[in-house]
Motif scaffolding. Sequence first.
Motif, PDB file in Angstrom:
ATOM      1  N   MET A   1      -5.192  -8.305  -3.242  1.00 38.90           N
ATOM      2  CA  MET A   1      -3.957  -8.826  -3.825  1.00 38.90           C
ATOM      3  C   MET A   1      -3.373  -7.860  -4.863  1.00 38.90           C
ATOM      4  N   TYR A   2      -4.277  -7.264  -5.669  1.00 43.94           N
ATOM      5  CA  TYR A   2      -3.844  -6.295  -6.676  1.00 43.94           C
ATOM      6  C   TYR A   2      -3.195  -5.093  -6.010  1.00 43.94           C
ATOM      7  N   LEU A   3      -3.840  -4.565  -4.971  1.00 43.67           N
ATOM      8  CA  LEU A   3      -3.296  -3.409  -4.268  1.00 43.67           C
ATOM      9  C   LEU A   3      -1.994  -3.757  -3.555  1.00 43.67           C
ATOM     10  N   PHE A   4      -1.915  -4.947  -2.982  1.00 45.20           N
ATOM     11  CA  PHE A   4      -0.688  -5.358  -2.300  1.00 45.20           C
ATOM     12  C   PHE A   4       0.466  -5.457  -3.289  1.00 45.20           C
ATOM     13  N   THR A   5       0.184  -5.980  -4.493  1.00 41.98           N
ATOM     14  CA  THR A   5       1.219  -6.070  -5.518  1.00 41.98           C
ATOM     15  C   THR A   5       1.763  -4.695  -5.863  1.00 41.98           C
ATOM     16  N   LEU A   6       0.848  -3.732  -6.070  1.00 47.12           N
ATOM     17  CA  LEU A   6       1.272  -2.371  -6.397  1.00 47.12           C
ATOM     18  C   LEU A   6       2.026  -1.734  -5.243  1.00 47.12           C
ATOM     19  N   LEU A   7       1.456  -1.810  -4.032  1.00 45.61           N
ATOM     20  CA  LEU A   7       2.069  -1.159  -2.875  1.00 45.61           C
ATOM     21  C   LEU A   7       3.407  -1.805  -2.511  1.00 45.61           C
ATOM     22  N   GLY A   8       3.481  -3.133  -2.611  1.00 51.18           N
ATOM     23  CA  GLY A   8       4.726  -3.822  -2.275  1.00 51.18           C
ATOM     24  C   GLY A   8       5.867  -3.427  -3.198  1.00 51.18           C
ATOM     25  N   ASN A   9       5.590  -3.410  -4.499  1.00 54.84           N
ATOM     26  CA  ASN A   9       6.634  -3.026  -5.451  1.00 54.84           C
ATOM     27  C   ASN A   9       6.962  -1.540  -5.365  1.00 54.84           C
ATOM     28  N   LEU A  10       5.946  -0.713  -5.105  1.00 54.80           N
ATOM     29  CA  LEU A  10       6.205   0.719  -4.928  1.00 54.80           C
ATOM     30  C   LEU A  10       7.057   0.976  -3.687  1.00 54.80           C
ATOM     31  N   LEU A  11       6.832   0.205  -2.623  1.00 60.31           N
ATOM     32  CA  LEU A  11       7.628   0.342  -1.405  1.00 60.31           C
ATOM     33  C   LEU A  11       9.092   0.001  -1.674  1.00 60.31           C
ATOM     34  N   ILE A  12       9.326  -1.062  -2.453  1.00 65.78           N
ATOM     35  CA  ILE A  12      10.697  -1.433  -2.813  1.00 65.78           C
ATOM     36  C   ILE A  12      11.353  -0.314  -3.611  1.00 65.78           C
ATOM     37  N   MET A  13      10.628   0.234  -4.587  1.00 62.13           N
ATOM     38  CA  MET A  13      11.165   1.319  -5.404  1.00 62.13           C
ATOM     39  C   MET A  13      11.480   2.543  -4.553  1.00 62.13           C
ATOM     40  N   ALA A  14      10.556   2.924  -3.664  1.00 63.70           N
ATOM     41  CA  ALA A  14      10.761   4.110  -2.825  1.00 63.70           C
ATOM     42  C   ALA A  14      11.936   3.925  -1.879  1.00 63.70           C
ATOM     43  N   THR A  15      12.074   2.721  -1.333  1.00 66.82           N
ATOM     44  CA  THR A  15      13.173   2.448  -0.407  1.00 66.82           C
ATOM     45  C   THR A  15      14.519   2.551  -1.113  1.00 66.82           C
ATOM     46  N   ILE A  16      14.615   1.949  -2.295  1.00 65.05           N
ATOM     47  CA  ILE A  16      15.870   2.002  -3.052  1.00 65.05           C
ATOM     48  C   ILE A  16      16.176   3.433  -3.475  1.00 65.05           C
TER      49      ILE A  16
END
Length: 279
Positions: A1-16
């Motif tokens: 869950m911790y890794l998913f939180t980091l990766l999910g938000n990082l994916l949003i940042m990278a996409t934007i």
Amino acid sequence: MYLFTLLGNLLIMATIWREHSLHTPMYLFLCALSISEILFTVAVTPRMLVDMLSTHRSISFVACASQMFFSFTFGFTHSFLLMIMGYVAICHPLRYNVLMSTRDCARLVSWSWAGGSVMGMMLTLIVFHLTFCGSNKIHHFLCHVLSLLKLACGKETSSVTMGVILVCVTALMGCLFLIILSYVFIMASILRIPSAEGRHKTFSKCVSHLTIVIVHYGFASMIYLKPKGPCSMDSNTLMATTYTVFTPFLSPIIFSLRNKELKNAMKRTFHRTFCPSSS
């Protein structure tokens, strides 16, 4: 869950960051929101995971103060960003590019971070100015303000406790009131759109933000507005854990699933990164 939180938000940042079509105030605010989610998670969750795996669960005075400061700072920053998103990027979904420039957006994000930092520093200094005596055992997985205040002693403890709760509740409810007021104007604007398709398209822009608001303020209200009663310490800790862990975890899921434009941009970014020959 911790890794998913980091990766999910990082994916949003990278996409934007990579998609120029998303360089609008709404998505820049979303990027700032993801940054606050990541920093909040990094400030709290690793320590919680270490304590779960360790038999020696202790934290120094400075580390405890730092943890409280960062949790307050990122928590209030999150609330301020949600409030600004509700007013600027959501209230004017068709005109925000005219109303705001990138510089204006960066200025509002900076004010949100500054406000969160001031609130975090002020509340942390007030709490750690108290005298702590007796047991030094914190009945929590982190240096949570309410659990820490129960260890304080002295004549001013009760007044400080009420003051801290009043400041937190006033700030959170003030932001929530402005968000609700924004949505009143949103609904009035949507109802004036003649076509059903236009109403649906405009309201769909608000769904992700509204869901995050409900999750964020719902969990926060259970912590700070819960009436006193026979609830055990474990139930209070469980509610705080839910707010601390699940809110950052759910944010990238909600935004990526409910926002079609962001979802399509993520797919394009994925294909360009991992399948460049097929594009």
